[in-house]
Design a protein around this motif. Structure first.
Motif, PDB file in Angstrom:
ATOM      1  N   LEU A  35      -3.742  -7.026  -1.434  1.00 33.31           N
ATOM      2  CA  LEU A  35      -4.062  -7.318  -0.037  1.00 33.31           C
ATOM      3  C   LEU A  35      -3.855  -6.100   0.857  1.00 33.31           C
ATOM      4  CD1 LEU A  35      -2.564 -10.903   0.209  1.00 33.31           C
ATOM      5  CD2 LEU A  35      -4.978 -10.266   0.117  1.00 33.31           C
ATOM      6  N   ASN A  36      -2.765  -5.378   0.645  1.00 35.23           N
ATOM      7  CA  ASN A  36      -2.536  -4.161   1.438  1.00 35.23           C
ATOM      8  C   ASN A  36      -3.634  -3.145   1.218  1.00 35.23           C
ATOM      9  OD1 ASN A  36      -0.204  -4.517   3.002  1.00 35.23           O
ATOM     10  ND2 ASN A  36       1.082  -4.241   1.205  1.00 35.23           N
ATOM     11  N   ARG A  37      -4.027  -2.979  -0.045  1.00 34.99           N
ATOM     12  CA  ARG A  37      -5.028  -1.966  -0.375  1.00 34.99           C
ATOM     13  C   ARG A  37      -6.390  -2.298   0.213  1.00 34.99           C
ATOM     14  NH1 ARG A  37      -4.125   2.237  -3.780  1.00 34.99           N
ATOM     15  NH2 ARG A  37      -2.240   1.349  -4.615  1.00 34.99           N
ATOM     16  N   TYR A  38      -6.739  -3.583   0.272  1.00 38.06           N
ATOM     17  CA  TYR A  38      -8.070  -3.963   0.728  1.00 38.06           C
ATOM     18  C   TYR A  38      -8.133  -4.388   2.188  1.00 38.06           C
ATOM     19  CZ  TYR A  38      -9.833  -3.306  -3.898  1.00 38.06           C
ATOM     20  OH  TYR A  38     -10.205  -2.724  -5.078  1.00 38.06           O
ATOM     21  N   ALA A  39      -7.030  -4.822   2.755  1.00 40.53           N
ATOM     22  CA  ALA A  39      -7.066  -5.301   4.136  1.00 40.53           C
ATOM     23  C   ALA A  39      -6.542  -4.267   5.125  1.00 40.53           C
ATOM     24  CB  ALA A  39      -6.259  -6.592   4.265  1.00 40.53           C
ATOM     25  N   ILE A  40      -5.583  -3.451   4.708  1.00 40.53           N
ATOM     26  CA  ILE A  40      -4.947  -2.525   5.643  1.00 40.53           C
ATOM     27  C   ILE A  40      -5.238  -1.078   5.291  1.00 40.53           C
ATOM     28  CG2 ILE A  40      -2.734  -1.716   6.549  1.00 40.53           C
ATOM     29  CD1 ILE A  40      -1.701  -4.607   6.045  1.00 40.53           C
ATOM     30  N   ASP A  41      -4.908  -0.670   4.085  1.00 42.41           N
ATOM     31  CA  ASP A  41      -5.009   0.723   3.680  1.00 42.41           C
ATOM     32  C   ASP A  41      -6.392   1.350   3.830  1.00 42.41           C
ATOM     33  OD1 ASP A  41      -2.330   0.780   3.143  1.00 42.41           O
ATOM     34  OD2 ASP A  41      -2.531   0.771   0.967  1.00 42.41           O
ATOM     35  N   MET A  45      -6.559   5.171   4.983  1.00 41.08           N
ATOM     36  CA  MET A  45      -6.426   6.015   3.802  1.00 41.08           C
ATOM     37  C   MET A  45      -7.327   7.240   3.880  1.00 41.08           C
ATOM     38  SD  MET A  45      -6.339   3.104   0.837  1.00 41.08           S
ATOM     39  CE  MET A  45      -6.165   4.212  -0.525  1.00 41.08           C
ATOM     40  N   GLU A  46      -6.850   8.314   3.309  1.00 39.36           N
ATOM     41  CA  GLU A  46      -7.646   9.510   3.136  1.00 39.36           C
ATOM     42  C   GLU A  46      -8.542   9.320   1.916  1.00 39.36           C
ATOM     43  OE1 GLU A  46      -7.653  12.052   5.261  1.00 39.36           O
ATOM     44  OE2 GLU A  46      -6.122  11.048   6.466  1.00 39.36           O
ATOM     45  N   GLN A  47      -9.580  10.128   1.797  1.00 40.39           N
ATOM     46  CA  GLN A  47     -10.542   9.968   0.693  1.00 40.39           C
ATOM     47  C   GLN A  47      -9.870  10.020  -0.669  1.00 40.39           C
ATOM     48  OE1 GLN A  47     -13.786   9.121   1.009  1.00 40.39           O
ATOM     49  NE2 GLN A  47     -13.776   8.886  -1.195  1.00 40.39           N
ATOM     50  N   ASN A  51      -9.915   7.109  -3.623  1.00 43.74           N
ATOM     51  CA  ASN A  51     -10.276   7.331  -5.023  1.00 43.74           C
ATOM     52  C   ASN A  51      -9.177   6.832  -5.958  1.00 43.74           C
ATOM     53  OD1 ASN A  51     -12.662   8.491  -4.231  1.00 43.74           O
ATOM     54  ND2 ASN A  51     -11.914  10.592  -4.410  1.00 43.74           N
ATOM     55  N   THR A  52      -7.932   7.133  -5.626  1.00 44.24           N
ATOM     56  CA  THR A  52      -6.806   6.681  -6.435  1.00 44.24           C
ATOM     57  C   THR A  52      -6.748   5.158  -6.458  1.00 44.24           C
ATOM     58  OG1 THR A  52      -5.565   8.685  -5.924  1.00 44.24           O
ATOM     59  CG2 THR A  52      -4.301   6.800  -6.725  1.00 44.24           C
ATOM     60  N   GLY A  53      -7.002   4.530  -5.324  1.00 46.96           N
ATOM     61  CA  GLY A  53      -7.010   3.070  -5.259  1.00 46.96           C
ATOM     62  C   GLY A  53      -8.046   2.465  -6.177  1.00 46.96           C
ATOM     63  N   TYR A  54      -9.238   3.042  -6.183  1.00 53.89           N
ATOM     64  CA  TYR A  54     -10.281   2.542  -7.075  1.00 53.89           C
ATOM     65  C   TYR A  54      -9.889   2.727  -8.535  1.00 53.89           C
ATOM     66  CZ  TYR A  54     -13.648   1.561  -3.416  1.00 53.89           C
ATOM     67  OH  TYR A  54     -14.288   1.028  -2.339  1.00 53.89           O
ATOM     68  N   GLU A  55      -9.240   3.841  -8.848  1.00 58.76           N
ATOM     69  CA  GLU A  55      -8.798   4.064 -10.228  1.00 58.76           C
ATOM     70  C   GLU A  55      -7.765   3.021 -10.637  1.00 58.76           C
ATOM     71  OE1 GLU A  55      -7.383   8.070 -10.422  1.00 58.76           O
ATOM     72  OE2 GLU A  55      -9.358   8.894  -9.958  1.00 58.76           O
TER      73      GLU A  55
END
Length: 68
Positions: A35-41, A45-47, A51-55
């Protein structure tokens, strides 16, 4: 802090449990990270962080899309 109750399929639960275990996290913590990664970050987030999140989330995305 808020508490939400949701219902998910057994197959999605299996995926969440497996990925949380591999990340050495509780399922609750893992869902919070999602939820943090998709709703807030994404908004702050920087590019390279995107990329790290997608990985990190790639395995989960594949399992969900393949209904595993």
């Amino acid at each position: 802090m808020k508490v939400y109750q949701i219902e998910i399929s057994d197959s999605l639960n299996d995926v969440l449990e497996e990925v949380a275990r591999k990340a050495d996290m509780s399922i609750e913590s893992f869902i919070g990270e999602i939820l943090n990664r998709y709703a807030i970050d994404p908004h702050i987030m920087e590019q390279d962080e995107v990329n790290t999140g997608y990985e990190h989330m790639g395995e989960l995305h594949l399992k969900i899309s393949n209904n595993e």
